[in-house]
Design an enzyme around this catalytic site. Structure first.
Site, PDB file in Angstrom:
ATOM      1  N   LEU A  19     -10.322  -2.312   3.768  1.00  0.00           N
ATOM      2  CA  LEU A  19     -10.182  -1.655   2.463  1.00  0.00           C
ATOM      3  C   LEU A  19     -10.024  -0.153   2.680  1.00  0.00           C
ATOM      4  CD1 LEU A  19     -13.114  -3.419   0.544  1.00  0.00           C
ATOM      5  CD2 LEU A  19     -10.678  -3.907   0.252  1.00  0.00           C
ATOM      6  N   HIS A  20      -9.046   0.431   2.010  1.00  0.00           N
ATOM      7  CA  HIS A  20      -8.912   1.891   2.115  1.00  0.00           C
ATOM      8  C   HIS A  20      -8.284   2.526   0.877  1.00  0.00           C
ATOM      9  CE1 HIS A  20      -4.781   0.746   3.143  1.00  0.00           C
ATOM     10  NE2 HIS A  20      -4.432   1.988   2.868  1.00  0.00           N
ATOM     11  N   ARG A  21      -7.694   1.723  -0.016  1.00  0.00           N
ATOM     12  CA  ARG A  21      -6.990   2.302  -1.163  1.00  0.00           C
ATOM     13  C   ARG A  21      -7.982   2.849  -2.189  1.00  0.00           C
ATOM     14  NH1 ARG A  21      -1.740   1.801  -0.715  1.00  0.00           N
ATOM     15  NH2 ARG A  21      -0.969   0.225   0.733  1.00  0.00           N
TER      16      ARG A  21
ATOM     17  N   ASP B  89      -6.340  -4.561   1.460  1.00  0.00           N
ATOM     18  CA  ASP B  89      -5.505  -3.893   0.465  1.00  0.00           C
ATOM     19  C   ASP B  89      -4.332  -3.191   1.148  1.00  0.00           C
ATOM     20  OD1 ASP B  89      -6.787  -1.711   1.584  1.00  0.00           O
ATOM     21  OD2 ASP B  89      -7.911  -1.184  -0.217  1.00  0.00           O
TER      22      ASP B  89
END
Length: 361
Positions: A208-210, A282
């Site tokens: 996850l990074h968005r 994501d």
């Protein structure tokens, strides 16, 4: 032909590796072609940049602009200022940019203002989501590009609908998949494989990074706790992005399945993906790699610029709510993965096609 190749962030490094190999192959056959590799420094954490150069046998960059982080405007502006100096000192015939990060757009703009041709690898992909910085980068870059290299026919169609001359649009396949093909026999288990008692199919990969998923601490915690409960007895390996780690800070999380690890190098990460039960992410690029590897992928976004990974591949677009992810994951557990295929021209030879075409320009 003198080509300046731009790399700025993790996905860029993976995409330029086979392009460089294709250039070197043409050089060995006596073709007049050379390259200069410029690393903008957009990703400067060793695990997000240097490791990929080492593992993928990418030559040390001829220049590192060392722009590092900042706001969208600060980073883009810093890249443009530094790259203008670089191009002034080291002129070329063509600037080749890949993907959709700030480095892609910034360097394309500088090149065009200096009357240098631009080639965009992975041109034409669109999510339709203008809240994504990457979507703006794609649109701006493609508006000034000279030679467009696409991963799918739908990406080519996007460009043609916008009035791009069809003679400059080339459907060549996916350079990310070139790298995967070239390195599958080199992937290896990470150091924690035995420590966590990992086995093929007994764990899930989470990335996850968005901003929509990680920027707000409370919603991020709720998401992690929901995923933790959703997977039953499966372990979850979460290579946590430095930005996400900073948002969580010292929060005391009550998680029984999620195991936090440092960002992984390419060879270790691909080993983890290839041997996983499923992937929750994501990222756009990971959905391409899981498609080729036949691994179920659940993408926590409301849009994707890679529709072929859903229509043909193993990707499932599940939105950003834990409720919808749980619903779709449960369906998968009950029904399994429907028969899927690999998109056209994702055969490991895209880079060779690109360089062969450029040699005709």
């Amino acid at each position: 032909m003198k080509i300046t190749i731009i790399a700025g962030a993790r996905p860029n490094f993976i995409k330029i590796a086979p392009i460089i190999k294709a250039i070197e192959k043409q050089q060995s056959e006596g073709k007049t072609i050379s390259y200069r590799l410029v690393h903008t420094g957009q990703h400067y954490d060793k695990n997000l940049s240097d490791t990929f150069f080492e593992e993928l046998n990418i030559p040390h960059p001829n220049a590192n602009l060392e722009v590092k982080s900042g706001s969208q405007a600060e980073q883009t502006g810093a890249i443009m200022v530094a790259f203008e100096k670089e191009l002034t000192q080291n002129p070329c015939d063509l600037v080749l940019v890949v993907g959709d990060v700030n480095s892609t757009m910034a360097c394309a703009i500088v090149a065009k203002k200096m009357n240098i041709k631009v080639a965009h690898v992975e041109a034409g992909i669109r999510s339709g989501d203008m809240t994504m910085p990457e979507e703006i980068n794609r649109i701006v870059t493609d508006s000034i590009t000279d030679y467009f290299f696409t991963t799918s026919k739908s990406a080519s169609e996007n460009l043609l609908k916008n009035g791009v001359d069809s003679s400059n649009v080339h459907f060549v396949g996916n350079v990310m998949i070139d790298t995967l093909h070239q390195n599958l026999n080199r992937i290896s288990a990470p150091s924690f494989w035995d420590e966590f008692d990992l086995e093929t199919g007994n764990y899930i990969i989470l990335t996850l990074h968005r901003p929509s998923n990680v920027d707000e601490e409370k919603s991020l915690i709720n998401l992690l706790e929901g995923i933790d409960k959703m997977v039953g007895d499966k372990k979850i390996i979460f290579p946590i992005h430095p930005r996400t780690k900073a948002i969580l800070g010292e929060t005391n999380l009550n998680l029984k399945n999620i195991l936090f690890v440092e960002p992984q190098g390419y060879l270790n990460f691909m080993y983890l993906i290839k041997n996983s039960f499923a992937v929750i992410t994501d990222s756009g690029g990971i959905s391409e790699e899981t498609t080729v590897l036949g691994i179920p992928c659940f993408t926590m976004r409301t849009t994707t610029e890679r529709p072929e990974t859903i229509e043909i591949g193993t990707n499932n677009l599940v939105g950003i709510s834990i409720e919808n992810l749980t619903l779709e994951f449960t369906k998968f557990l009950e029904n399994g993965l429907s028969k899927r295929g690999i998109p056209e021209l994702w055969d490991g030879k895209a880079s060779e096609r690109i360089i062969a075409i450029l040699l005709t320009k």
